[in-house]
Design a protein around this motif. Sequence first.
Motif, PDB file in Angstrom:
ATOM      1  N   ASN A 112       0.836  -1.208   0.000  1.00 50.69           N
ATOM      2  CA  ASN A 112       0.000   0.000   0.000  1.00 50.69           C
ATOM      3  C   ASN A 112       0.865   1.250   0.000  1.00 50.69           C
ATOM      4  OD1 ASN A 112      -2.763  -0.689  -0.171  1.00 50.69           O
ATOM      5  ND2 ASN A 112      -2.708  -1.483   1.932  1.00 50.69           N
ATOM      6  N   ASN A 113       1.914   1.237   0.825  1.00 46.97           N
ATOM      7  CA  ASN A 113       2.815   2.392   0.866  1.00 46.97           C
ATOM      8  C   ASN A 113       3.467   2.636  -0.486  1.00 46.97           C
ATOM      9  OD1 ASN A 113       2.334   2.888   3.540  1.00 46.97           O
ATOM     10  ND2 ASN A 113       4.170   1.840   4.293  1.00 46.97           N
ATOM     11  N   LEU A 114       3.935   1.555  -1.105  1.00 48.99           N
ATOM     12  CA  LEU A 114       4.612   1.693  -2.398  1.00 48.99           C
ATOM     13  C   LEU A 114       3.656   2.249  -3.452  1.00 48.99           C
ATOM     14  CD1 LEU A 114       6.981   1.256  -4.352  1.00 48.99           C
ATOM     15  CD2 LEU A 114       6.338  -1.161  -4.503  1.00 48.99           C
ATOM     16  N   VAL A 115       2.462   1.651  -3.518  1.00 49.50           N
ATOM     17  CA  VAL A 115       1.484   2.113  -4.507  1.00 49.50           C
ATOM     18  C   VAL A 115       1.119   3.580  -4.260  1.00 49.50           C
ATOM     19  CG1 VAL A 115      -0.933   1.842  -5.232  1.00 49.50           C
ATOM     20  CG2 VAL A 115       0.539  -0.176  -5.024  1.00 49.50           C
ATOM     21  N   ASN A 116       0.890   3.931  -3.002  1.00 46.87           N
ATOM     22  CA  ASN A 116       0.507   5.314  -2.695  1.00 46.87           C
ATOM     23  C   ASN A 116       1.635   6.302  -2.998  1.00 46.87           C
ATOM     24  OD1 ASN A 116      -1.978   4.414  -1.885  1.00 46.87           O
ATOM     25  ND2 ASN A 116      -1.459   4.346   0.303  1.00 46.87           N
ATOM     26  N   GLU A 117       2.854   5.879  -2.664  1.00 40.64           N
ATOM     27  CA  GLU A 117       4.009   6.745  -2.939  1.00 40.64           C
ATOM     28  C   GLU A 117       4.124   7.008  -4.449  1.00 40.64           C
ATOM     29  OE1 GLU A 117       5.592   7.980  -0.380  1.00 40.64           O
ATOM     30  OE2 GLU A 117       7.362   8.906  -1.308  1.00 40.64           O
ATOM     31  N   LEU A 118       3.929   5.956  -5.231  1.00 40.21           N
ATOM     32  CA  LEU A 118       3.986   6.114  -6.697  1.00 40.21           C
ATOM     33  C   LEU A 118       2.900   7.082  -7.162  1.00 40.21           C
ATOM     34  CD1 LEU A 118       4.592   2.376  -7.664  1.00 40.21           C
ATOM     35  CD2 LEU A 118       6.156   4.267  -8.167  1.00 40.21           C
ATOM     36  N   LEU A 119       1.673   6.842  -6.711  1.00 41.24           N
ATOM     37  CA  LEU A 119       0.563   7.676  -7.177  1.00 41.24           C
ATOM     38  C   LEU A 119       0.740   9.127  -6.731  1.00 41.24           C
ATOM     39  CD1 LEU A 119      -2.386   5.183  -6.619  1.00 41.24           C
ATOM     40  CD2 LEU A 119      -1.356   5.868  -8.808  1.00 41.24           C
ATOM     41  N   ASN A 120       1.255   9.308  -5.523  1.00 40.56           N
ATOM     42  CA  ASN A 120       1.494  10.679  -5.046  1.00 40.56           C
ATOM     43  C   ASN A 120       2.524  11.417  -5.891  1.00 40.56           C
ATOM     44  OD1 ASN A 120      -0.335  10.386  -3.001  1.00 40.56           O
ATOM     45  ND2 ASN A 120       1.198   9.796  -1.451  1.00 40.56           N
ATOM     46  N   HIS A 121       3.363  10.643  -6.584  1.00 46.05           N
ATOM     47  CA  HIS A 121       4.350  11.262  -7.475  1.00 46.05           C
ATOM     48  C   HIS A 121       3.924  11.186  -8.941  1.00 46.05           C
ATOM     49  CE1 HIS A 121       6.782  10.956  -3.837  1.00 46.05           C
ATOM     50  NE2 HIS A 121       7.577  11.861  -4.381  1.00 46.05           N
TER      51      HIS A 121
END
Length: 511
Positions: free
Chosen positions: A128-137
């Motif tokens: 979840n963290n990885l996916v969210n970090e990607l989407l936030n960027h």
Amino acid sequence: MMRVMVFLVLLLLTVMIMVGNGEQNGPALLSRDDFPSNFIFGSGTSAYQVEGAAAEDGRSPSVWDTFAHAGYMQGTGDTASDEYHKYKEDVKLMKETGLDAYRFSISWSRLIPDGRGRVNPKALEYYNNLVNELLNHGIKPHVTLFHYDLPQVLEDEYEGWLSPKIVDDFTAYADVCFREFGDRVSHWTTLNEPNVLALLGYDLGFAPPKRCSHPFGNCSRGNSPTEPYIVMHHCLLAHSSAVSLYARKYKAKQQGFIGINVFVYHLIPLTNSTNDIIATRRAQDFYVGWLIEPLYRGDYPKTMRKMVGSKLPKFSRSQSEQLTGSYDFISLNYYAAMYVKDDPHDIPASQRDFRADMFAVVTAADNGLTKSDTLFPVLPSGLRGVLEYFKQSYGNPPIYIHENGFAMPQNGSLYDVRRVKYISDHLENLLIALRNGSNTLGYFTWSFIDAYELLYGYEYSYGLYYVDFGDEDRKRYPRFSARWYSSFLRGRNHTNLMNSSPNLTPFVSTT
Ligand SMILES: *[C@@H]1O[C@H](CO)[C@@H](O)[C@H](O)[C@H]1NC(C)=O
Ligand SMILES: *[C@@H]1O[C@H](CO)[C@@H](O)[C@H](O)[C@H]1NC(C)=O
Ligand SMILES: *[C@@H]1O[C@H](CO)[C@@H](O)[C@H](O)[C@H]1NC(C)=O
Ligand SMILES: *[C@@H]1O[C@H](CO)[C@@H](O)[C@H](O)[C@H]1NC(C)=O
Ligand SMILES: *[C@@H]1O[C@H](CO)[C@@H](O)[C@H](O)[C@H]1NC(C)=O
């Protein structure tokens, strides 16, 4: 010693590139602006190859951990590039590079350590963290569900992909991934390179789970003449089952796309004899049609039915129906071209492996192509050939090129001019194919950062970013290829970039 070698290699490269220059008309300055505006550019990795943290937060071993720890490869993925701890830094690098998308895989044995059942909350948190970090960027995740790393428990319990039980377990694992991440992940690839899994893992025994039989390889168990066909059969059934689940339960709401990955060579007849030309079509059916024809029209290629005979499993009518059309896109890994030579023989079917069943030899025979350091014959126009083959044979499906890249010694120079030339030449050919009607939607380099490589361990790598595997902190450094890709993606003038590195021979495009 290392320095002397690096110097000699650089000198040699410079000479080779200068010789190459003599044949060119001048540099081609490609940029992303030459491509359709909705075309996706990315780069990728896979879980075991970069995550590390192999025994952390409840992850259980995969067959790849077992294979590496048995000493069949140099090193292990225990720490790898440590992306598990450094994902924020990596996403920042992706953003700086200008990627539209990042292709990564989920570690099944991290998410579901017993292979089925209980979901590991720490793994949910990480992905979840990885996916969210990607989407936030602003970076789209392209997620692969399976990249060679089957939970060892399932291998122990029922021999993994050899058993039809894998279909339900894979589908249940996919269900967890769609349910937990599918609200944010819109591109799913079920399986990475099942054709290579079947051949390296079960015919030659070069890859986990290292099964094969004499004389095809040196393994303690396995059956090269039969097992690769059984493994591919279960891969196809697991894929179509997961796609059908996605269609029933998630697609309408999540609006995502799902496909399968295949490793492709561009195959060329060794000579222009009729027999070699026919053998080349046969080899295409065996390497690619084996996986794609069941998805395209519900059964294996007719040539395979004829040559492999009763060793080739059959699909029931309902399996065949579920398979047909079970993809939104095809994901391709393309690196190299190979030659095909007809190989008549009279070995009985029970003693023939895949290659003997094909009655053809696929070889890197020296026929004038440049070889990479790892002896793959490099042929950028082969990418065009492969896309043309998909256009003509399989109805021009939507395609993502999910891997394309160039291996060089991991500890070599950061000035990876040959990698830049490789990528740029392939992009040029991709553009020609697009302009000629190919339905390719995206291009991903392999790999974003240096990774633990299936065939080469840490000896050769593909990364746009160098990872110092001797440093406990696994520090990343941009290679020249990272700067070049970034400038390509930002539509900058490459001439300036090349001029800014006076020690480098400017890359020149070949067509
Ligand atoms: C086969 O594998 C075993 C165990 O890995 C090794 O000891 C042996 O030397 C190998 N034999 C050959 C012919 O490569
Ligand atoms: C086969 O024919 C093609 C097209 O005529 C030609 O380009 C190629 O060089 C020939 N290959 C060999 C091995 O003679
Ligand atoms: C363009 O597409 C046509 C039709 O598929 C094909 O015959 C031709 O060889 C292609 N040209 C190139 C340059 O790939
Ligand atoms: C690369 O260099 C590091 C030291 O910087 C060393 O620890 C590592 O073993 C080297 N790797 C290879 C494959 O030579
Ligand atoms: C790129 O920059 C060089 C000078 O550095 C200039 O001569 C050339 O015309 C530029 N090319 C484009 C396509 O802007």
